[in-house]
Design an enzyme around this catalytic site. Sequence first.
Site, short mmCIF file in Angstrom:
data_model
loop_
_atom_site.label_atom_id
_atom_site.label_comp_id
_atom_site.label_asym_id
_atom_site.label_seq_id
_atom_site.Cartn_x
_atom_site.Cartn_y
_atom_site.Cartn_z
N HIS A 51 4.15 6.91 5.33
CA HIS A 51 2.94 7.63 5.78
C HIS A 51 2.11 6.92 6.84
CE1 HIS A 51 0.43 5.40 2.79
NE2 HIS A 51 -0.55 5.71 3.59
N ASP A 61 -22.87 15.63 -25.93
CA ASP A 61 -21.41 15.82 -25.90
C ASP A 61 -20.71 14.83 -24.98
OD1 ASP A 61 -22.60 16.91 -23.74
OD2 ASP A 61 -21.43 18.75 -23.71
N GLU A 104 1.44 5.95 12.59
CA GLU A 104 0.07 5.60 12.92
C GLU A 104 -0.07 4.13 13.34
OE1 GLU A 104 -2.38 7.72 12.82
OE2 GLU A 104 -4.21 6.54 12.72
N ASP A 105 0.62 3.25 12.61
CA ASP A 105 0.34 1.82 12.74
C ASP A 105 1.43 0.99 13.42
OD1 ASP A 105 -2.01 2.32 11.49
OD2 ASP A 105 -1.36 1.64 9.50
N HIS A 120 0.82 -1.22 0.00
CA HIS A 120 0.00 0.00 0.00
C HIS A 120 0.86 1.27 0.00
CE1 HIS A 120 -2.83 3.09 1.10
NE2 HIS A 120 -2.25 3.23 2.27
N ASP A 139 -3.01 8.57 -1.14
CA ASP A 139 -3.41 7.53 -0.20
C ASP A 139 -4.88 7.18 -0.42
OD1 ASP A 139 -3.36 5.85 2.02
OD2 ASP A 139 -3.78 7.48 3.44
#
Length: 737
Positions: free
Chosen positions: A86, A272, A90-91, A61, A152
């Site tokens: 990134h 169009d 956080e993880d 990812h 992301d």
Amino acid sequence: MSKTISEKDNKAICERYRSILRSLRDRSTSQELATIRRALDLALDAHSNVRRKSGEPYILHPMEVAMIVVDEIGLGATSVVSALLHDVVEDSDYRLEDIDRLFGEKIARIIDGLTKISGVFDQHTSAQAENFRKMLLTLGDDVRVILIKLADRLHNMRTMDSMPAHKQVKIASETLYLYAPLAHRLGLYNIKTELEDLSLKYTEPEVYRDISMRMKAAQADELRYLKKFSSPIDAALKDEGIKFTIKERAKSIYSIRKKMINQSVSFDEIYDKYAIRIILDTPLEGEKAICWRVFSIVTDFYHPNPDRMRDWISTPKSTGYESLHTTVMGPDGNWVEVQIRSKRMDEQAEKGLASHWKYKGDDEVDSRFEQWINRVREALESNNSTALEFIDDFRFNLFSDEIFVFTPKGELKTLPKGACCIDFSFEIHTDIGLRTLGAKVNGKMVQLNYKLKSGDQIEIITSSNQKPKEEWLNYVVTSKARTKIKSSLNEERKQIAEYGKEILTRKLNFLKIKLNDQVETQLLNFLKLRDSQELYYQAGLQLLDNQLLKSFVKERNGGFVGYIRNRFKKQGASPQIISNSQDKTPSKLVFGTEEQDLPYKLSPCCSPIDGDDVFGYITINEGIKVHRKDCPNAIALQSRYGNRIIKATWISSDVVEFTANLVIKGIDTVGLVNRITQLISHDLDVNIRSININGDAGIFEGSIVVVVRNRVHLQNIINEIKKIEGIKSVERYLKNA
Ligand code: MN
């Protein structure tokens, strides 16, 4: 690489790693490439043993996000490192300090920004809004935070198939609500289109499938038609020795869907679905001339629709978008949109501001984009509305098209479509905005709520007496104007309320009542007001005079007011007293032979002022309404409802104000409007509530709403205006504007 990773996964990782390096090769130093390798190793470690819902190793990812960042947004090594990292803070157990120590302050700041906003959409609505606001605040720090966040989001949208359906819908709606418009505003048109199409795929799966199938079915016919359309153009351009490519562009599924809804037409009625794009291979100098040359060739073959001509070459959009668009009548009577642009413009249009960096260096941002960022930052810093209100304002500014207007000196200003004169004056300067009295557009007086059009030249007339009006909030569309007007109104309100509390305390003391919480509550009930600030505000405006306060005292002992009140209560309604600042009803009239003080309203059909012959009419739902005896409705009311008519008498006082509408006619001379406003607002010190004057062929007619104390005061003003040279007549108009 980590031994927990299988052969197959390892191969996928290596493959992506190589393509990142390939894309970056000619724009990065070997030192930067080494940093990317370190970032990858750290991310591998942090996300080891973690898999996405699809079963892939998690590390793919951030790597895909890094790919989008390089290939589709066009950013450089710093952004790739940040994209790889990134989700680390956080993880995993890595902390921001680790990033700072290993990769330096710049990267750490970007990761910090990305981490702060990562929870953006996980909570309930208001928290979402607040978080989105925080996210936008990072715009000021480093735009790359937003760009990586978009990458992301794009990757998450592309890989959403393995998510549960309810999550898909939620994420897709958020994408449609905020991320797609944001991408649009940043000039990332390809990403915006893909986000919209993917969102539709998950929010309205059947519709999405239906349209894409029909598009496919119609494709062959459409393309054949477009070939026929472009072949004479193709030949003529070759004759001229112009280097070019012609592309057929299909409208996105989402935009077809939007058109079907907005114009309530069926799929087949959208003519169009495709556009022709002519991309010119030309050096930078002379690219504008050659675009117009091609335009001229196209219109030699097909007749253009004058209403659908867009020249974003002379005046690019604030996102930097440059292109020439025209819609022409093709064979068999079909309209076809033709877009003409140089290769450079095309690349910028597809990749947005990222390609600006490519042309101007990684950290340098185009000045027009800088302007936009500045405007957003300004709105954020001065904004004290609630987070939700803010998002609404902001989304409006994201979505809206732009118009280009001019100052009297010919300076170009960009405003969102729908902006009015007041937005313009705040755009020039806050001080001008706050004192706006009137406006001239292309030399003619217009109302302040006049919606500006591209090409308008606007002159703002100011007065030092003027203050922002509550009703302005109904017209303005820019968050800058809205914010400034609101804070000015609040400030004024607060000051008046403070003053009002003093007055009220004094007046009640005089009636032997001490102003305390209990009395305050009783007063609020008696006057039917929302809160104590409203009460003191009205007191400050001198709207609660002695008569009214006396009747408040009386009401506590019953009395005639109590009688009227009870009567209305029985019918399920109550007479409204001064209930909000928009229809102030000064308690200046007394009723009946006993001259009772009763709640009432001045009827808007004839707007009585002090000194007029008036009468009261007891309505079913709205208490007593006061009409002038010469009101056109007077005869009917008096004849049909004689039993509801009550005598009304003015009590003199000179603090209460009325509005009166004057109709002025005369000969238009230079500076006449200014002379009139100067006389009224400066020499006579009278407030002008609104002004609307139209000059035509030397004659002008206009109306001015002035705030006066009474009939005599009004007559004086009329006499003074009549003295101005060129004025033919000044009359009081019955109905207020
Ligand atoms: Mn992510």
